[in-house]
Design an enzyme around this catalytic site. Structure first.
Site, PDB file in Angstrom:
ATOM      1  CB  CYS A 147     -24.852  -8.992 -61.760  1.00 23.39           C
ATOM      2  SG  CYS A 147     -23.281  -9.719 -62.253  1.00 23.39           S
ATOM      3  CG  HIS A 207     -20.266  -5.997 -60.409  1.00 15.88           C
ATOM      4  ND1 HIS A 207     -19.380  -6.673 -59.609  1.00 15.88           N
ATOM      5  CD2 HIS A 207     -20.855  -6.948 -61.204  1.00 15.88           C
ATOM      6  CE1 HIS A 207     -19.435  -7.967 -59.894  1.00 15.88           C
ATOM      7  NE2 HIS A 207     -20.326  -8.167 -60.854  1.00 15.88           N
TER       8      HIS A 207
HETATM    9  N1  LIG Z   1     -22.321 -13.995 -58.022  1.00 12.96           N
HETATM   10  C1  LIG Z   1     -22.963 -13.033 -58.693  1.00 12.96           C
HETATM   11  O1  LIG Z   1     -22.679 -11.841 -58.527  1.00 12.96           O
HETATM   12  C2  LIG Z   1     -24.062 -13.383 -59.643  1.00 12.96           C
HETATM   13  C3  LIG Z   1     -24.838 -12.340 -60.141  1.00 12.96           C
HETATM   14  C4  LIG Z   1     -25.869 -12.639 -61.041  1.00 12.96           C
HETATM   15  C5  LIG Z   1     -26.095 -13.950 -61.404  1.00 12.96           C
HETATM   16  N2  LIG Z   1     -25.298 -14.937 -60.907  1.00 12.96           N
HETATM   17  C6  LIG Z   1     -25.607 -16.312 -61.296  1.00 12.96           C
HETATM   18  O2  LIG Z   1     -26.220 -16.931 -60.166  1.00 12.96           O
HETATM   19  C7  LIG Z   1     -25.884 -18.321 -60.132  1.00 12.96           C
HETATM   20  C8  LIG Z   1     -25.238 -18.615 -58.779  1.00 12.96           C
HETATM   21  O3  LIG Z   1     -24.043 -17.888 -58.682  1.00 12.96           O
HETATM   22  P1  LIG Z   1     -23.214 -17.772 -57.323  1.00 12.96           P
HETATM   23  O4  LIG Z   1     -22.281 -16.644 -57.553  1.00 12.96           O
HETATM   24  O5  LIG Z   1     -24.115 -17.749 -56.154  1.00 12.96           O
HETATM   25  O6  LIG Z   1     -22.394 -19.157 -57.347  1.00 12.96           O
HETATM   26  P2  LIG Z   1     -21.765 -19.982 -56.129  1.00 12.96           P
HETATM   27  O7  LIG Z   1     -21.447 -19.114 -54.975  1.00 12.96           O
HETATM   28  O8  LIG Z   1     -20.667 -20.769 -56.738  1.00 12.96           O
HETATM   29  O9  LIG Z   1     -22.954 -20.967 -55.707  1.00 12.96           O
HETATM   30  C9  LIG Z   1     -23.417 -21.957 -56.581  1.00 12.96           C
HETATM   31  C10 LIG Z   1     -24.583 -22.662 -55.935  1.00 12.96           C
HETATM   32  O10 LIG Z   1     -25.116 -23.604 -56.873  1.00 12.96           O
HETATM   33  C11 LIG Z   1     -25.239 -24.853 -56.209  1.00 12.96           C
HETATM   34  N3  LIG Z   1     -25.104 -25.967 -57.123  1.00 12.96           N
HETATM   35  C12 LIG Z   1     -24.078 -26.261 -57.946  1.00 12.96           C
HETATM   36  N4  LIG Z   1     -24.307 -27.414 -58.611  1.00 12.96           N
HETATM   37  C13 LIG Z   1     -25.522 -27.845 -58.185  1.00 12.96           C
HETATM   38  C14 LIG Z   1     -26.320 -28.987 -58.489  1.00 12.96           C
HETATM   39  N5  LIG Z   1     -25.925 -29.914 -59.355  1.00 12.96           N
HETATM   40  N6  LIG Z   1     -27.507 -29.130 -57.835  1.00 12.96           N
HETATM   41  C15 LIG Z   1     -27.910 -28.183 -56.938  1.00 12.96           C
HETATM   42  N7  LIG Z   1     -27.204 -27.091 -56.623  1.00 12.96           N
HETATM   43  C16 LIG Z   1     -26.021 -26.919 -57.254  1.00 12.96           C
HETATM   44  C17 LIG Z   1     -24.118 -24.843 -55.208  1.00 12.96           C
HETATM   45  O11 LIG Z   1     -24.373 -25.835 -54.228  1.00 12.96           O
HETATM   46  P3  LIG Z   1     -23.169 -26.598 -53.459  1.00 12.96           P
HETATM   47  O12 LIG Z   1     -22.665 -25.628 -52.443  1.00 12.96           O
HETATM   48  O13 LIG Z   1     -23.841 -27.774 -52.876  1.00 12.96           O
HETATM   49  O14 LIG Z   1     -22.141 -26.925 -54.489  1.00 12.96           O
HETATM   50  C18 LIG Z   1     -24.212 -23.434 -54.675  1.00 12.96           C
HETATM   51  O15 LIG Z   1     -25.249 -23.337 -53.733  1.00 12.96           O
HETATM   52  C19 LIG Z   1     -24.962 -18.562 -61.335  1.00 12.96           C
HETATM   53  O16 LIG Z   1     -25.719 -19.010 -62.417  1.00 12.96           O
HETATM   54  C20 LIG Z   1     -24.406 -17.168 -61.627  1.00 12.96           C
HETATM   55  O17 LIG Z   1     -24.024 -17.021 -62.960  1.00 12.96           O
HETATM   56  C21 LIG Z   1     -24.305 -14.685 -60.030  1.00 12.96           C
END
Ligand SMILES: NC(=O)c1ccc[n+]([C@@H]2O[C@H](COP(=O)([O-])OP(=O)(O)OC[C@H]3O[C@@H](n4cnc5c(N)ncnc54)[C@H](OP(=O)(O)O)[C@@H]3O)[C@@H](O)[C@H]2O)c1
Length: 360
Positions: A130, A258
């Site tokens: 990001c 950010h």
């Molecule tokens: N946050 C940011 O600003 C951002 C920006 C760019 C990229 N990313 C990337 O985007 C991805 C998601 O980030 P996030 O910030 O949204 O994280 P998050 O809020 O922690 O959400 C993680 C998601 O992944 C799901 N998950 C985890 N383990 C799983 C499994 N075994 N099977 C299916 N679903 C699973 C979780 O489901 P449950 O609720 O059921 O656990 C939840 O829906 C990551 O790879 C991160 O690096 C994030």
């Protein structure tokens, strides 16, 4: 325009997944076309979809039947395990994790910069980090007009970069900190109890604090994981292995968006008018630059916005002016919603490029 078929959002209960659902609902995609998937922990939950809700199903090998587009917004391990199933089912896949970003066979795409990499034969695209997307979107017009040799950047990153748990930690810690101040009164000199993150998401307290980014630090180089991504992914997206990127990544107590203090060393000298004209023509940008009112990009202004905000445009005061008052080093302040353009929006724009091919 997305490809025909269902749209699967993997990680639909997380920060990025919820944003993807919000954008789909805003764009008028009916809830019946959406398949919300998450881990078995979330089975049976319902998540907001515009004015309504959609049920969450447990991700499995058979989750992608009838799916035309799959947006993965889960961790890298989940992506490595389940992206192949989505591809086998015929879906076009965009992955938000770091799982495929360094894979030379998988394009790493910011549509405004290198969208043509999404050719009709491409089935899997990696969404960049990001901070990198926000930085490069802001600098792309300057690169096109003048070239860029080096970037110095300090980030001010929102807690939601660490997912929903980061948001929860900031809200909880802020409440706790205010309770301490209320209880103790001002005699304590507005200091708060010392080190140690209360929620376990961050190793440092995130409320009323600023700390070096929570990704792991390389013991040999001192560069942390977020900084490494900005260096490597900039080189890849701009196809410029020689560019110098010098990031310092820091977390601040903003909920989302950010911010970055950037100094770009241009390939050719430019006037202030030339820099502003170039930025004004940049895709996906909005200039917020009012010196008189001291009004510039902030995370609050950038939150929930598709555009990345750019302002405080000025020449490096330490660099003597060149011919005609031109400069090669330019300073900017940039703020972009990392859940939108840094993640969900960029992913859906990529899926839109694939949809255009499918229509042709
Ligand atoms: N946050 C940011 O600003 C951002 C920006 C760019 C990229 N990313 C990337 O985007 C991805 C998601 O980030 P996030 O910030 O949204 O994280 P998050 O809020 O922690 O959400 C993680 C998601 O992944 C799901 N998950 C985890 N383990 C799983 C499994 N075994 N099977 C299916 N679903 C699973 C979780 O489901 P449950 O609720 O059921 O656990 C939840 O829906 C990551 O790879 C991160 O690096 C994030």
């Amino acid at each position: 325009m997305l490809r025909e078929g269902l749209i699967a959002v993997v990680g639909a209960t997380g920060a990025v997944g919820r944003e993807a659902l919000a954008i789909l609902a805003e764009r008028g995609v009916p809830a019946s076309r959406v398949r919300a998937l998450a881990s078995e922990r979330s089975h049976g939950l319902r998540v907001r979809y515009g004015e309504t809700q959609v049920g969450v199903a447990t991700l499995g090998e058979r989750s992608f039947e009838g799916v035309g587009t799959a947006i993965f917004a889960a961790d890298a391990e989940t992506a490595r395990r389940f992206v192949p199933a989505a591809l086998r089912a015929g879906a076009f896949v965009v992955d938000n994790s770091s799982a495929f970003r360094a894979d030379p066979g998988v394009p790493l795409v910011v549509p405004e910069i290198n969208g043509p990499l999404v050719t009709p034969d491409v089935r899997l695209v990696a969404n960049p980090n990001c901070s990198t997307t926000i930085l490069l979107l802001a600098l792309e017009p300057l690169r096109r007009a003048f070239g860029i040799e080096a970037i110095d950047v300090a980030t001010y990153q929102a807690v939601s970069g660490a997912g929903l748990a980061g948001i929860d930690a900031l809200i909880r810690e802020t409440r706790d900190a205010l309770a301490v101040l209320e209880r103790e009164g001002s005699e304590i000199g507005w200091t708060l109890p010392g080190a140690g993150g209360a929620g376990g998401v961050f190793a440092e307290p995130c409320a009323f604090n600023v700390f070096s980014h929570d990704s792991a630090v390389d013991g040999a180089t001192g560069v942390n994981g977020e900084e490494r991504k900005m260096i490597d992914e900039t080189r890849r997206i701009w196809n410029d292995p020689a560019i110098r990127v010098t990031p310092t990544c820091v977390r601040i107590p903003a909920l989302r968006a950010h911010t970055q203090a950037v100094t770009a060393t241009l390939g050719a000298p430019a006037s202030e008018g030339g820099v502003l004209d170039a930025l004004a023509g940049g895709r996906g940008l909005e200039i917020v630059d009012d010196r008189g009112a001291n009004a510039f990009p902030t995370p609050r202004k950038a939150s929930r916005r598709d555009e990345v905000l750019v302002g405080r445009v000025r020449p490096d005061p330490g660099e003597p002016p060149g011919p005609g008052g031109t400069h090669r080093r330019w300073c900017l302040l940039v703020s972009g919603d990392q859940l939108r353009k840094g993640a969900a929006l960029n992913a859906l724009q990529i899926a839109g490029l694939a949809g255009v091919h499918a229509m042709a």
